[in-house]
Design an enzyme around this catalytic site. Structure first.
Site, PDB file in Angstrom:
ATOM      1  N   THR A 136      44.453  33.975   0.620  1.00 26.64           N
ATOM      2  CA  THR A 136      44.665  35.232  -0.109  1.00 26.64           C
ATOM      3  C   THR A 136      43.780  36.313   0.514  1.00 26.64           C
ATOM      4  O   THR A 136      44.215  37.454   0.729  1.00 26.64           O
ATOM      5  CB  THR A 136      44.244  35.072  -1.591  1.00 26.64           C
ATOM      6  N   THR A 137      42.529  35.920   0.782  1.00 31.14           N
ATOM      7  CA  THR A 137      41.554  36.852   1.348  1.00 31.14           C
ATOM      8  C   THR A 137      41.963  37.298   2.753  1.00 31.14           C
ATOM      9  O   THR A 137      41.609  38.392   3.196  1.00 31.14           O
ATOM     10  CB  THR A 137      40.170  36.156   1.362  1.00 31.14           C
ATOM     11  N   TYR A 181      46.697  24.431  -4.246  1.00 30.95           N
ATOM     12  CA  TYR A 181      45.998  25.661  -4.650  1.00 30.95           C
ATOM     13  C   TYR A 181      46.624  26.168  -5.956  1.00 30.95           C
ATOM     14  O   TYR A 181      47.765  26.631  -5.962  1.00 30.95           O
ATOM     15  CB  TYR A 181      46.144  26.676  -3.512  1.00 30.95           C
ATOM     16  N   LYS A 202      42.256  23.071  -5.007  1.00 28.98           N
ATOM     17  CA  LYS A 202      41.462  24.291  -5.178  1.00 28.98           C
ATOM     18  C   LYS A 202      41.806  24.846  -6.554  1.00 28.98           C
ATOM     19  O   LYS A 202      42.949  25.266  -6.811  1.00 28.98           O
ATOM     20  CB  LYS A 202      41.792  25.313  -4.083  1.00 28.98           C
TER      21      LYS A 202
HETATM   22  O1  LIG Z   1      41.497  33.531  -0.158  1.00 31.76           O
HETATM   23  C1  LIG Z   1      41.087  32.673  -0.928  1.00 31.76           C
HETATM   24  O2  LIG Z   1      41.210  31.467  -0.656  1.00 31.76           O
HETATM   25  C2  LIG Z   1      40.466  33.072  -2.187  1.00 31.76           C
HETATM   26  N1  LIG Z   1      41.008  34.011  -2.839  1.00 31.76           N
HETATM   27  C3  LIG Z   1      40.783  34.158  -4.209  1.00 31.76           C
HETATM   28  C4  LIG Z   1      41.442  35.434  -4.657  1.00 31.76           C
HETATM   29  O3  LIG Z   1      41.368  36.439  -3.990  1.00 31.76           O
HETATM   30  O4  LIG Z   1      42.054  35.419  -5.704  1.00 31.76           O
HETATM   31  C5  LIG Z   1      39.354  34.094  -4.533  1.00 31.76           C
HETATM   32  C6  LIG Z   1      38.660  32.945  -3.918  1.00 31.76           C
HETATM   33  O5  LIG Z   1      37.382  33.376  -3.591  1.00 31.76           O
HETATM   34  C7  LIG Z   1      39.275  32.398  -2.686  1.00 31.76           C
END
Ligand SMILES: O=C(O)C1=N[C@H](C(=O)O)C[C@H](O)C1
Length: 296
Positions: free
Chosen positions: A49-50, A139, A167
């Protein structure tokens, strides 16, 4: 390839840096990886996501995986995990198999969002991934996907041989604790603000966007906890809380990219639409944070 025994510690979903024109900035990407692995992180996630996975083209993803594979020194044994999930089962299988062929050690696969599959459909989605022959981390992030996973569904998916862990990003500590208790496979915290509490509840580590910054401190939270220095682990974590809260004060990864750019780790805080840069109120908050916190 990654096994469940090595799925632990602080794993970092790296941002995908863009230059001012919006192209992937591979120089910054390599620099970020070199810095993260030098800080002792236990795993790297590309295209999470990041990493702005929804806006990464497949050709770019190939180059990101190849670049990351080369940038991680083989001697360090830091696993490379690639986000390959989507709401199309056959596309997810293909992308996962491709990630494997490009050198990934495991895939992070989000529950299929938007099309509202049944619990049985979700189970079959993950079953289909056996074909890719790459270890999979399930996830679960319902506030992003709109999909609720029943506990029985998680158990069914976690029993699959190719699934090595979960996760957990529901933000529900009671649920994480229950899962960590009944699973033989690792449960990882995916809710940064709950990292220390999750360790106390049996999490094997975390996949934490915040650990793109002050990475060595996040590693220390984990290491101190593992060596039974619980108070020290908590003390370090408490110091990280203002950073974490700032990074999630607006949709991730906008504040993170802003702060990485402020600290000179990436050349630009550019995001791809529909994600936009942080508000001026958030940048004021961020500036105050930088002034009061000598972070890295
Ligand atoms: O990219 C990820 O993997 C994460 N994304 C989450 C988000 O943005 O909702 C947060 C987490 O830190 C890991």
């Amino acid at each position: 390839m990654l096994t469940q025994d090595h799925l632990r510690g602080v794993m970092v979903p790296i941002v995908t840096p863009f230059d001012r024109s919006g192209n992937v900035d591979f120089d910054s990407f390599k620099k970020l990886i070199a810095r993260l692995v030098s800080k002792g992180i236990h795993g790297l996630i590309v295209n999470g996501t990041t990493g702005e996975s929804p806006v990464i083209e497949s050709r770019e993803l190939e180059d990101l995986i190849l670049t990351a594979r080369q940038a991680i020194p083989a001697t360090l044994g830091v696993p490379l995990i690639v986000g390959t999930g989507s709401n199309n089962t056959s596309a997810t299988v293909k992308r996962t198999a491709q990630a494997k062929s490009l050198g990934a050690d495991a895939a992070l696969v989000v529950t299929p969002y938007y099309n509202r599959p049944s619990q049985q459909g979700i189970i079959q989605h993950f079953q289909a991934l056996a074909e890719a022959e790459l270890p999979v981390i399930l996830y679960d992030i319902p506030y992003r996907t709109g999909v609720q996973l029943e506990l029985e569904t998680i158990k069914a998916i976690m029993r699959m041989d190719h699934v090595i862990g979960l996760k957990e990003s529901t933000g529900n500590l009671k649920r994480l604790a229950a899962l960590a208790r009944c699973m033989t496979k690792p449960v990882l915290c995916g809710e940064d603000e709950l990292f220390f509490a999750s360790l106390c509840c049996g999490a094997a580590g975390g996949i934490l966007a915040s650990a793109n910054l002050d990475s060595d401190q996040f590693v220390q939270v984990y290491e101190q906890y593992q060596t039974d220095n619980i108070n020290e682990s908590r003390r370090i974590f408490d110091q990280l809380l203002p950073l974490i809260q700032f990074l999630f004060s607006e949709p991730n990864p906008a504040p993170l990219k802003w702060l990485l750019a402020q600290r000179g780790h990436i050349r630009s805080d550019r995001l791809r639409l529909p994600m936009t840069a942080i508000s001026s109120a958030a940048s004021k908050k961020g500036t105050r944070l930088i002034q009061g916190h000598a972070g890295t």
